[in-house]
Design a protein around this motif. Structure first.
Motif, PDB file in Angstrom:
ATOM      1  N   ALA A  49      18.788 -22.111  24.696  1.00 37.11           N
ATOM      2  CA  ALA A  49      19.397 -21.617  23.482  1.00 37.11           C
ATOM      3  C   ALA A  49      18.643 -20.574  22.988  1.00 37.11           C
ATOM      4  O   ALA A  49      19.372 -19.651  22.165  1.00 37.11           O
ATOM      5  CB  ALA A  49      19.307 -22.790  22.685  1.00 37.11           C
ATOM      6  N   ASP A  50      17.390 -20.402  23.106  1.00 39.57           N
ATOM      7  CA  ASP A  50      16.520 -19.409  22.621  1.00 39.57           C
ATOM      8  C   ASP A  50      16.649 -17.945  23.154  1.00 39.57           C
ATOM      9  O   ASP A  50      16.753 -17.118  22.400  1.00 39.57           O
ATOM     10  CB  ASP A  50      14.956 -19.662  22.731  1.00 39.57           C
ATOM     11  N   PHE A  61      20.103 -17.030  21.091  1.00 40.88           N
ATOM     12  CA  PHE A  61      20.065 -16.929  19.615  1.00 40.88           C
ATOM     13  C   PHE A  61      19.962 -15.682  18.934  1.00 40.88           C
ATOM     14  O   PHE A  61      19.328 -14.792  19.266  1.00 40.88           O
ATOM     15  CB  PHE A  61      18.740 -17.815  19.435  1.00 40.88           C
ATOM     16  N   THR A 114      18.674 -10.091  20.754  1.00 34.10           N
ATOM     17  CA  THR A 114      18.690 -11.637  21.087  1.00 34.10           C
ATOM     18  C   THR A 114      17.131 -11.451  22.054  1.00 34.10           C
ATOM     19  O   THR A 114      16.935 -10.384  22.575  1.00 34.10           O
ATOM     20  CB  THR A 114      19.506 -12.108  22.021  1.00 34.10           C
ATOM     21  N   ALA A 123      14.306 -18.784  16.613  1.00 35.79           N
ATOM     22  CA  ALA A 123      15.218 -19.799  17.460  1.00 35.79           C
ATOM     23  C   ALA A 123      14.673 -21.338  17.557  1.00 35.79           C
ATOM     24  O   ALA A 123      15.162 -22.022  17.306  1.00 35.79           O
ATOM     25  CB  ALA A 123      15.084 -19.092  18.738  1.00 35.79           C
ATOM     26  N   ALA A 178      15.372 -22.724  14.017  1.00 36.56           N
ATOM     27  CA  ALA A 178      16.874 -23.105  14.248  1.00 36.56           C
ATOM     28  C   ALA A 178      17.140 -24.488  14.955  1.00 36.56           C
ATOM     29  O   ALA A 178      18.015 -25.324  14.581  1.00 36.56           O
ATOM     30  CB  ALA A 178      18.018 -22.142  14.796  1.00 36.56           C
ATOM     31  N   ARG A 179      16.316 -24.502  16.083  1.00 35.52           N
ATOM     32  CA  ARG A 179      16.492 -25.769  17.082  1.00 35.52           C
ATOM     33  C   ARG A 179      15.965 -26.859  16.172  1.00 35.52           C
ATOM     34  O   ARG A 179      16.442 -28.016  16.424  1.00 35.52           O
ATOM     35  CB  ARG A 179      15.661 -25.618  17.957  1.00 35.52           C
TER      36      ARG A 179
END
Length: 196
Positions: A49-50, A53, A76, A187, A190-191
């Protein structure tokens, strides 16, 4: 690692830094490994996901973007990784040409993996390791002794010999380390927010 701050601040050219630090062809593998190890350490705890992101980047301004829509696009992690590896590989291969005595024009020697295709942390790590392999292999193409007197001027008042051209790729890598740190931090934040 070399301290590239004087280059980034415009106080020294890469050639002047190379001369000041007395960088030799034998130093280039170590400097390459240090830089790639630093980038891999920055992404060590990242997950897929990073990689995709999209960070907040109010300073985004890619004057070389292939389309007008991408000029202000925040990069990204995957985008930064393919960009730095392409730039350093270009420097490595131009340096090998110079070391072999080949006269250079101004044409670019560059291929950048489409950043949209890099969507996993494993792909980021693989791209960095592939770049390490290619850069180190390029140094094996240098004759003994290399033609260190062979120079070219890619821009007015910017002169490179083989060593400074190779190191310019490392300087470009270095210029993106802080960007990588910021993307990873955003990131992760956000996680953490998603987990709550």
């Amino acid at each position: 690692m070399l301290g590239f701050a004087p280059v980034h601040l415009g106080q020294l050219t890469t050639q002047q830094l190379v001369e000041r630090e007395n960088v030799s062809p034998n130093d280039l593998p170590k400097l390459t490994n240090e830089m790639l190890d630093a980038m891999l350490a920055l992404i060590a705890d990242c997950d897929d996901a990073d990689v995709t992101f999209v960070p907040q980047d109010p300073e985004a301004n890619d004057t070389f973007a292939s389309s007008v829509e991408d000029v202000d696009l925040a990069w990204t992690l995957g985008h930064v990784i393919v960009h730095v590896t392409a730039s350093a590989e270009e420097s490595a291969f131009i340096a090998a040409e110079l070391a072999r005595g080949v006269e250079r024009g101004v044409a670019r020697s560059r291929f950048e993996v489409p950043w949209q295709s890099v969507t996993t942390i494993q792909r980021c790590r693989a791209r960095l390791e592939e770049s390490r392999r290619m850069r180190l292999a390029s140094l094996e193409m240098w004759p003994q002794p290399p033609h260190l007197e062979n120079t070219y001027e890619p821009a007015p008042h910017l002169l490179h010999n083989p060593i400074s051209r190779f190191v310019a790729g490392l300087a470009h890598d270095d210029s993106h380390l802080e960007q990588i740190k910021k993307i990873v931090a955003q990131a992760r934040a956000a996680r953490r927010t998603e987990v709550k």
